[in-house]
Design a protein around this motif. Structure first.
Motif, PDB file in Angstrom:
ATOM      1  N   LEU A 104       0.835  -1.205   0.000  1.00  0.00           N
ATOM      2  CA  LEU A 104       0.000   0.000   0.000  1.00  0.00           C
ATOM      3  C   LEU A 104       0.867   1.251   0.000  1.00  0.00           C
ATOM      4  O   LEU A 104       0.634   2.190  -0.781  1.00  0.00           O
ATOM      5  CB  LEU A 104      -0.913  -0.007   1.226  1.00  0.00           C
ATOM      6  CG  LEU A 104      -1.916   1.144   1.333  1.00  0.00           C
ATOM      7  CD1 LEU A 104      -2.998   1.007   0.264  1.00  0.00           C
ATOM      8  CD2 LEU A 104      -2.539   1.180   2.728  1.00  0.00           C
TER       9      LEU A 104
ATOM     10  N   ASN B 186       2.622   1.880  -3.408  1.00  0.00           N
ATOM     11  CA  ASN B 186       1.726   2.370  -4.456  1.00  0.00           C
ATOM     12  C   ASN B 186       1.173   3.754  -4.141  1.00  0.00           C
ATOM     13  O   ASN B 186       0.924   4.550  -5.052  1.00  0.00           O
ATOM     14  CB  ASN B 186       0.589   1.372  -4.680  1.00  0.00           C
ATOM     15  CG  ASN B 186       1.029   0.180  -5.498  1.00  0.00           C
ATOM     16  OD1 ASN B 186       0.999   0.195  -6.723  1.00  0.00           O
ATOM     17  ND2 ASN B 186       1.476  -0.873  -4.811  1.00  0.00           N
ATOM     18  N   LYS B 187       0.991   4.044  -2.860  1.00  0.00           N
ATOM     19  CA  LYS B 187       0.542   5.389  -2.481  1.00  0.00           C
ATOM     20  C   LYS B 187       1.623   6.415  -2.797  1.00  0.00           C
ATOM     21  O   LYS B 187       1.343   7.485  -3.371  1.00  0.00           O
ATOM     22  CB  LYS B 187       0.208   5.415  -0.989  1.00  0.00           C
ATOM     23  CG  LYS B 187      -0.330   6.748  -0.509  1.00  0.00           C
ATOM     24  CD  LYS B 187      -0.670   6.702   0.984  1.00  0.00           C
ATOM     25  CE  LYS B 187      -1.207   8.034   1.474  1.00  0.00           C
ATOM     26  NZ  LYS B 187      -1.501   7.994   2.938  1.00  0.00           N
ATOM     27  N   ASN B 188       2.853   6.103  -2.441  1.00  0.00           N
ATOM     28  CA  ASN B 188       3.958   7.020  -2.743  1.00  0.00           C
ATOM     29  C   ASN B 188       4.142   7.184  -4.246  1.00  0.00           C
ATOM     30  O   ASN B 188       4.450   8.283  -4.730  1.00  0.00           O
ATOM     31  CB  ASN B 188       5.252   6.515  -2.105  1.00  0.00           C
ATOM     32  CG  ASN B 188       5.246   6.663  -0.592  1.00  0.00           C
ATOM     33  OD1 ASN B 188       4.478   7.446  -0.043  1.00  0.00           O
ATOM     34  ND2 ASN B 188       6.094   5.904   0.082  1.00  0.00           N
TER      35      ASN B 188
ATOM     36  N   THR C  43      -5.932  12.941  -3.019  1.00  0.00           N
ATOM     37  CA  THR C  43      -6.075  12.185  -1.771  1.00  0.00           C
ATOM     38  C   THR C  43      -7.414  12.474  -1.105  1.00  0.00           C
ATOM     39  O   THR C  43      -8.092  11.562  -0.597  1.00  0.00           O
ATOM     40  CB  THR C  43      -4.929  12.532  -0.801  1.00  0.00           C
ATOM     41  OG1 THR C  43      -3.676  12.185  -1.406  1.00  0.00           O
ATOM     42  CG2 THR C  43      -5.077  11.782   0.513  1.00  0.00           C
TER      43      THR C  43
ATOM     44  N   PHE D 149      -3.025   1.856  -7.274  1.00  0.00           N
ATOM     45  CA  PHE D 149      -3.214   2.107  -5.845  1.00  0.00           C
ATOM     46  C   PHE D 149      -4.551   1.540  -5.374  1.00  0.00           C
ATOM     47  O   PHE D 149      -4.634   0.889  -4.327  1.00  0.00           O
ATOM     48  CB  PHE D 149      -3.129   3.611  -5.570  1.00  0.00           C
ATOM     49  CG  PHE D 149      -3.416   3.981  -4.137  1.00  0.00           C
ATOM     50  CD1 PHE D 149      -2.621   3.514  -3.097  1.00  0.00           C
ATOM     51  CD2 PHE D 149      -4.490   4.801  -3.818  1.00  0.00           C
ATOM     52  CE1 PHE D 149      -2.884   3.848  -1.779  1.00  0.00           C
ATOM     53  CE2 PHE D 149      -4.769   5.144  -2.503  1.00  0.00           C
ATOM     54  CZ  PHE D 149      -3.959   4.670  -1.482  1.00  0.00           C
ATOM     55  N   TRP D 150      -5.612   1.771  -6.137  1.00  0.00           N
ATOM     56  CA  TRP D 150      -6.931   1.292  -5.726  1.00  0.00           C
ATOM     57  C   TRP D 150      -6.994  -0.232  -5.742  1.00  0.00           C
ATOM     58  O   TRP D 150      -7.690  -0.843  -4.908  1.00  0.00           O
ATOM     59  CB  TRP D 150      -8.015   1.887  -6.616  1.00  0.00           C
ATOM     60  CG  TRP D 150      -9.374   1.765  -6.003  1.00  0.00           C
ATOM     61  CD1 TRP D 150     -10.353   0.873  -6.314  1.00  0.00           C
ATOM     62  CD2 TRP D 150      -9.894   2.561  -4.930  1.00  0.00           C
ATOM     63  NE1 TRP D 150     -11.451   1.062  -5.519  1.00  0.00           N
ATOM     64  CE2 TRP D 150     -11.206   2.092  -4.660  1.00  0.00           C
ATOM     65  CE3 TRP D 150      -9.384   3.632  -4.192  1.00  0.00           C
ATOM     66  CZ2 TRP D 150     -11.994   2.663  -3.673  1.00  0.00           C
ATOM     67  CZ3 TRP D 150     -10.179   4.192  -3.205  1.00  0.00           C
ATOM     68  CH2 TRP D 150     -11.459   3.707  -2.956  1.00  0.00           C
TER      69      TRP D 150
ATOM     70  N   LEU E  49      -7.232   4.727   3.218  1.00  0.00           N
ATOM     71  CA  LEU E  49      -6.121   4.908   2.266  1.00  0.00           C
ATOM     72  C   LEU E  49      -4.779   4.611   2.911  1.00  0.00           C
ATOM     73  O   LEU E  49      -3.800   4.345   2.208  1.00  0.00           O
ATOM     74  CB  LEU E  49      -6.109   6.352   1.736  1.00  0.00           C
ATOM     75  CG  LEU E  49      -7.396   6.867   1.081  1.00  0.00           C
ATOM     76  CD1 LEU E  49      -7.165   8.273   0.534  1.00  0.00           C
ATOM     77  CD2 LEU E  49      -7.872   5.933  -0.023  1.00  0.00           C
ATOM     78  N   CYS E  50      -4.744   4.681   4.242  1.00  0.00           N
ATOM     79  CA  CYS E  50      -3.506   4.408   4.983  1.00  0.00           C
ATOM     80  C   CYS E  50      -3.469   2.986   5.542  1.00  0.00           C
ATOM     81  O   CYS E  50      -2.548   2.648   6.295  1.00  0.00           O
ATOM     82  CB  CYS E  50      -3.339   5.417   6.119  1.00  0.00           C
ATOM     83  SG  CYS E  50      -3.278   7.137   5.590  1.00  0.00           S
TER      84      CYS E  50
END
Length: 476
Positions: free
Chosen positions: A22, A25-27, A45, A241-242, A327-328
Motif C-alpha cells: 500500500l 503504491n501510495k507514494n 487524496t 493504488f486502488w 487509504l492508509c
C-alpha cells in the motif's frame, strides 16, 4: 515503480505485506500526480478519502465534496483521474430534477429507466461542471437545494407532479458525490447555511506565480509530453493504488469493519470542534438596515442567527477521516487523518468568513477595531459589522478596551475554541494555506493573503443596503 499484477489469483496478504504494498503504491501515486500535475496530490487524496467511505461497513450518509478553483486549475482533470476507478458514475451535465424524472415526454412506466437516483445508488457520482447548479435565479436555487436536502440524506426521494403523480424511491439510496465549480456565489453560501451541512468543498491552489515563472512553466508544458499522456499516466497510478486498497485483508464481503475502540479519542474531539466552528462559520444572520447616525458604524439590527446543529457535520467529517484512514491501511482514525478534515472545513464556508476567522487566530484570538481595520484594509464601519457578526455567531466575546488615547471595541475567541489557537491547528492551517499559495511564487505570504482574501471583497460584502437575493437575507 511497483510491480504489475500478473492477473492470477492473489493470495491474501498479511498485514505487514499489505502495508508495504500500500505504501509503495501510495507514494508512487503521489509522485506521478506531482510530476504531471504539481500541487494536486492533496486534492486527489481528498477525493479518494470520499470514495473510500463506500468501503466502510455501516456508512450510509451521502458525502458531497466539490472542488473549487479558478479555470484551468485541473478540477476536471482530478475528477477524470478518479473516474477511472470502479463504481464511478460520470455525468457531465444534469439538474436535480433528473434524480427522479417527471418528464411529460415519457410514459410513467418508462421513467424508471431514465431516473438518475437508482443508477448512482452505492456509486460515486462525478460531475465536472456544477456551475449551472449554483448560478440559477433565487427561485431555482430554492427549488434545487430543497430537493438536494432530501436526496443527500441518502434515504431516497419522492415527489409529485400533475403529469405522473407520485414517483420516487425509499430506502438506502446512499452514494458519494464529487464535483467541481469555479466559485460559490455569496447568495448560495447563505442558502447552504439555511439548509444545513450537506455539501462540503475543497479549494484548489491559486495561481500566484510571477509572470516570469508562468512563462517558464508554460514553456515547459509545451516541451513536455501531451496532456493525454499525463492523464493516462495518472490514471494508471491511481488504478494500481486502488487495486491494492481492494486487497485489504480486513475486508469482509467487500466492506471494512470499523474498530471504533481504536479510534483516537483526542482526534474525534478535534473533529467535533471543527464541525461546531464550521456550523457557526456557515451560519446566516438575518439583518435589516437602520438609519441611526449615532450607531458608530453598526447601523444594522440582527435577528436570531440560523446555525445548523453540528451533529451531522461531525458525522460527515468523521467519515471523511475514516475514508482517509482506509487509504492508509487502517480501520481506525488517528491524528494523521486530520489534515484533510481541516482543509475541507476551511473550504466549506464563505471565503470572507473563513479569512475573518483566520485573521483572528493570527492575532492569538484577540483583535480590536484598529487592528482589524489595519489588517483587513477596511473602514471602521465594515470592521465593526464583521466583528459583530462573530459575536452573534457565538464565536467571540466583545468588550470595550481602553487604549492610551481612546476606548475601542475588542473581540476575543471564546475559551471553548482554544484548540484553534494551538500550534497543532495552526500547523494544519498553514499547511493548507501552503497548498493554496505554492512556495515557488515570488509574491510574499502577506501579498498572497491580501490578494486572495478580504482586501478586495469585504467592503462589497457589507454594503450599506440589505441584501434581497433570497427571502432570508442576512450576512453569510
Amino acid at each position: 515503480m511497483p510491480s504489475e499484477e500478473n492477473g492470477e489469483a492473489q493470495a491474501v496478504l498479511t498485514h505487514d505485506e499489505y502495508q508495504k504494498e500500500l505504501l509503495e503504491n501510495k507514494n508512487y501515486l503521489i509522485e506521478v500526480i506531482e510530476k504531471e500535475f504539481p500541487n494536486r496530490s492533496f486534492a486527489v487524496t481528498a477525493a479518494l478519502s470520499v470514495k473510500a467511505q463506500q468501503m466502510i461497513f455501516g456508512i450510509t450518509q451521502v458525502f458531497t465534496m466539490i472542488l473549487m478553483g479558478n479555470p484551468s486549475s485541473y478540477k476536471s482533470t482530478i475528477l477524470e483521474i478518479v473516474s477511472v476507478l470502479p463504481h464511478c458514475y460520470v455525468s457531465d451535465a444534469f439538474t436535480p430534477k433528473s434524480f427522479v424524472s417527471h418528464s411529460a415526454n415519457s410514459k410513467k412506466n418508462e421513467l424508471g429507466k431514465v431516473d438518475l437516483l437508482p443508477r448512482i445508488r452505492h456509486q460515486t457520482l462525478i460531475t465536472s461542471e456544477l456551475a449551472p447548479l449554483f448560478s440559477g435565479n433565487p427561485d431555482q436555487l430554492l427549488e434545487y437545494f430543497g430537493m438536494l436536502t432530501r436526496i443527500l440524506d441518502g434515504r431516497g426521494f419522492q415527489s409529485d407532479s400533475g403529469v405522473h403523480g407520485r414517483r420516487g424511491y425509499t430506502g438506502d439510496f446512499s452514494f458519494m458525490w464529487l464535483g467541481a465549480v469555479v466559485e460559490i456565489p455569496h447568495r448560495v453560501w447563505k442558502l447552504l447555511g439555511n439548509l444545513g451541512a450537506k455539501m462540503y468543498f475543497l479549494r484548489l491552489p491559486n495561481d500566484t506565480d510571477s509572470t516570469t515563472e508562468k512563462k517558464r512553466k508554460i514553456k515547459q508544458i509545451l516541451k513536455d509530453e501531451s496532456y493525454t499522456k499525463k492523464v493516462e499516466s495518472a490514471k494508471t497510478a491511481i488504478t494500481r493504488f486502488w487495486n491494492v486498497i481492494e486487497k485489504n485483508p480486513q475486508l469482509n464481503e467487500g466492506k471494512i469493519i470499523w474498530d471504533k475502540e481504536r479510534d483516537d479519542d483526542s482526534t474525534i474531539n478535534k473533529i467535533i470542534d471543527l464541525a461546531i466552528v464550521l456550523a457557526k462559520l456557515r451560519g446566516t444572520i438575518p439583518t435589516w438596515f437602520t438609519s441611526n447616525p449615532d450607531s458608530g458604524g453598526t447601523n444594522y439590527n440582527y435577528e436570531t442567527p440560523i446555525i445548523e446543529q453540528p451533529n451531522r457535520a461531525s458525522n460527515a467529517l468523521y467519515n471523511l477521516a475514516r475514508g482517509h484512514a482506509v487509504l492508509c491501511g487502517r480501520n481506525y482514525i488517528t491524528d494523521d487523518d486530520l489534515a484533510v478534515v481541516v482543509a475541507v472545513t476551511l473550504s466549506s464556508a464563505s471565503r470572507d468568513r473563513v479569512e475573518l476567522f483566520k485573521r483572528l487566530l493570527d492575532c492569538n484570538g484577540k483583535q480590536n477595531t484598529e487592528q482589524f481595520m489595519e489588517s483587513a484594509k477596511v473602514s471602521r464601519s465594515t470592521a465593526l459589522k464583521e466583528m459583530k457578526s462573530l459575536v452573534i455567531l457565538e464565536l467571540v466575546d466583545m468588550y470595550d478596551e481602553q487604549l492610551e488615547t481612546k476606548p475601542v471595541k475588542t473581540i476575543k475567541l471564546k475559551d471553548e475554541y482554544h484548540w484553534f489557537l494551538s500550534l497543532e491547528f495552526k500547523k494544519y492551517m498553514r499547511e493548507f494555506d501552503a497548498t493554496l499559495n505554492p512556495e515557488n511564487s515570488k509574491l510574499s505570504q502577506k501579498e498572497n493573503l491580501e490578494k486572495n482574501t478580504l482586501s478586495n471583497t469585504l467592503d462589497e460584502h457589507f454594503e450599506d443596503t440589505p441584501s434581497t437575493d433570497l427571502p432570508t437575507g442576512g450576512i453569510a
